[in-house]
Design a protein around this motif. Structure first.
Motif, PDB file in Angstrom:
ATOM      1  N   CYS A  51       0.818  -1.212   0.000  1.00  0.00           N
ATOM      2  CA  CYS A  51       0.000   0.000   0.000  1.00  0.00           C
ATOM      3  C   CYS A  51       0.853   1.264   0.000  1.00  0.00           C
ATOM      4  O   CYS A  51       1.852   1.347   0.717  1.00  0.00           O
ATOM      5  N   CYS A  52       0.410   2.235  -0.804  1.00  0.00           N
ATOM      6  CA  CYS A  52       0.931   3.598  -0.726  1.00  0.00           C
ATOM      7  C   CYS A  52      -0.049   4.448   0.070  1.00  0.00           C
ATOM      8  O   CYS A  52      -1.253   4.192   0.049  1.00  0.00           O
ATOM      9  N   VAL A  96       0.925  10.566  -3.848  1.00  0.00           N
ATOM     10  CA  VAL A  96       1.598   9.622  -2.950  1.00  0.00           C
ATOM     11  C   VAL A  96       2.398  10.408  -1.915  1.00  0.00           C
ATOM     12  O   VAL A  96       3.232  11.237  -2.260  1.00  0.00           O
ATOM     13  N   THR A  97       2.119  10.145  -0.638  1.00  0.00           N
ATOM     14  CA  THR A  97       2.817  10.833   0.440  1.00  0.00           C
ATOM     15  C   THR A  97       3.725   9.909   1.249  1.00  0.00           C
ATOM     16  O   THR A  97       4.452  10.366   2.134  1.00  0.00           O
ATOM     17  N   GLY A  98       3.676   8.617   0.966  1.00  0.00           N
ATOM     18  CA  GLY A  98       4.490   7.649   1.694  1.00  0.00           C
ATOM     19  C   GLY A  98       4.025   6.249   1.343  1.00  0.00           C
ATOM     20  O   GLY A  98       3.197   6.050   0.446  1.00  0.00           O
ATOM     21  N   SER A  99       4.544   5.277   2.064  1.00  0.00           N
ATOM     22  CA  SER A  99       4.169   3.896   1.771  1.00  0.00           C
ATOM     23  C   SER A  99       4.384   3.015   2.985  1.00  0.00           C
ATOM     24  O   SER A  99       5.196   3.332   3.867  1.00  0.00           O
ATOM     25  N   GLY A 129      -3.723   2.414  -3.290  1.00  0.00           N
ATOM     26  CA  GLY A 129      -3.593   3.764  -2.770  1.00  0.00           C
ATOM     27  C   GLY A 129      -4.545   3.932  -1.596  1.00  0.00           C
ATOM     28  O   GLY A 129      -5.760   3.979  -1.769  1.00  0.00           O
ATOM     29  N   TYR A 130      -3.991   3.993  -0.398  1.00  0.00           N
ATOM     30  CA  TYR A 130      -4.770   4.064   0.843  1.00  0.00           C
ATOM     31  C   TYR A 130      -4.821   5.529   1.265  1.00  0.00           C
ATOM     32  O   TYR A 130      -3.810   6.105   1.642  1.00  0.00           O
ATOM     33  N   ARG A 131      -6.021   6.127   1.191  1.00  0.00           N
ATOM     34  CA  ARG A 131      -6.142   7.557   1.450  1.00  0.00           C
ATOM     35  C   ARG A 131      -6.153   7.830   2.957  1.00  0.00           C
ATOM     36  O   ARG A 131      -6.963   7.266   3.695  1.00  0.00           O
ATOM     37  N   ILE A 132      -5.244   8.674   3.379  1.00  0.00           N
ATOM     38  CA  ILE A 132      -5.142   9.064   4.781  1.00  0.00           C
ATOM     39  C   ILE A 132      -5.736  10.458   4.919  1.00  0.00           C
ATOM     40  O   ILE A 132      -5.170  11.435   4.418  1.00  0.00           O
ATOM     41  N   SER A 133      -6.874  10.559   5.569  1.00  0.00           N
ATOM     42  CA  SER A 133      -7.542  11.849   5.744  1.00  0.00           C
ATOM     43  C   SER A 133      -7.759  12.116   7.226  1.00  0.00           C
ATOM     44  O   SER A 133      -8.073  11.193   7.988  1.00  0.00           O
ATOM     45  N   PRO A 134      -7.611  13.375   7.650  1.00  0.00           N
ATOM     46  CA  PRO A 134      -7.870  13.704   9.059  1.00  0.00           C
ATOM     47  C   PRO A 134      -9.302  13.334   9.448  1.00  0.00           C
ATOM     48  O   PRO A 134     -10.240  13.516   8.660  1.00  0.00           O
TER      49      PRO A 134
END
Length: 324
Positions: A122-123, A131-134, A209-214
């Motif tokens: 996963c990214c 892409v902000t990391g993995s 692509g795993y979306r990381i949202s606050p």
């Protein structure tokens, strides 16, 4: 395996802003023998309208509306209607690389019938799909129950491709965690149950692509820890020999959540998580604190090198099929 239907279940709650791009990433798979089941979990926004537009463009898309019951309930509803030999779940804000299903089916064919689940890497992506990391490139395969006790090697509910009979045999996603105040670890519990009975394989490529949202579920740090403990208690009853693995895994999760809390400047939550680490066994506590300090150092060095948390690139290439 070109004749094997893959059912893709997309649970959606107020997902109008993201679900179009998510479903298009599934429609644009190089493996085309698929059905997509959007399960609207009681949305009050335009999710239904977006789903209707997707259905008009592609007959492989179906839509189900149900009263709100949580993500596990929505996934189970879609699984009950699925017709495929293989089932994948895809959260309504995540993305798939075009070759995701193709590579996973190839891995199933290579690994044989004893394999019930194939995952990939996963990214992390932001709201714009950058892409902000993995996640670390883990290569856990075969009988991985002991490793799965340490943490969810699959990482995301948008990752696994599972043989239908294995998923049904494990009982699906546990809907009771939500009603018991422990929503969050439904994915991990299912993968533990599958790992009890079957082998697992990996595609060593970054395909999700795993979306990381606050404000996401994983940002509710107390609930995530509570959810993990509920799952641990159940498994420790049948696997007391793995209690040490579960305890180490709980410390690892606490460290990971503490790092996220620090990044979000939620220092009180971070302090609470670190305090709980100090109550672990001496060996586990020291190892965890070293891991936490190493994580903070890596993040600081990365920030110094980049000057900011700048995205690296878009997760998805240009659409190969033009469905968007």
């Amino acid at each position: 395996m070109t004749d094997r239907l893959v059912s893709i279940v997309v649970p959606a709650f107020n997902a109008a802003d993201t679900i179009h791009e998510t479903v298009v990433s599934a429609l644009n798979q190089t493996y085309q023998n698929i059905e997509i089941i959007i399960v609207d979990d009681g949305s009050s926004d335009w999710t239904r309208s977006v789903a209707a537009a997707l259905m008009c463009c592609d007959s492989r898309v179906r839509y189900i509306y149900k009263q709100n019951g949580g993500v596990a309930s929505a996934r189970n509803r879609g699984i009950a209607d699925a017709r495929g030999d293989f089932i994948a779940t895809l959260d309504a804000d995540d993305l798939w690389y075009p070759t995701k299903l193709e590579r996973q089916l190839e891995r199933f064919e290579a690994s044989g019938p004893e394999t019930a689940l194939v995952y990939a890497w996963c990214c992390w992506i932001d709201d714009d799909g950058n892409v902000t990391g993995s996640a670390p490139p883990i290569r856990q395969e075969g009988s991985v129950l002991a490793q799965m006790c340490l943490g969810n090697v699959v990482i995301s509910g948008s990752n696994a491709l599972i043989r239908r009979e294995a998923l049904v045999g494990a009982g699906g996603f546990d809907e009771t965690l939500r009603s018991r105040g422990g929503q969050g670890c439904e994915d991990w519990k299912l993968y533990l149950q599958i790992a009890e009975r079957h082998e697992i394989a990996v595609v060593p490529e970054y395909l999700i692509g795993y979306r990381i949202s606050p404000g996401s579920m994983s940002d509710d740090f107390r609930q995530m820890m509570r959810s993990r403990r509920m799952v641990e208690i159940e498994f420790n009853q049948t696997h007391p020999e793995l209690a040490g693995q579960f305890a180490r895994g709980e410390a690892i999760l606490a460290c990971s959540l503490a790092l996220r809390a620090i990044e979000q400047r939620q220092f009180r939550d971070a302090l609470e998580l670190i305090t709980k680490l100090s109550r672990s066994s001496l060996q586990t506590g020291i190892a965890s604190l070293i891991w936490l300090l190493a994580g903070l150092t890596r993040r600081a060095l990365r920030w110094v090198q980049t000057g900011a948390r700048t995205p690296s690139s878009k997760f998805l290439p240009a659409s190969p099929h033009g469905n968007d």
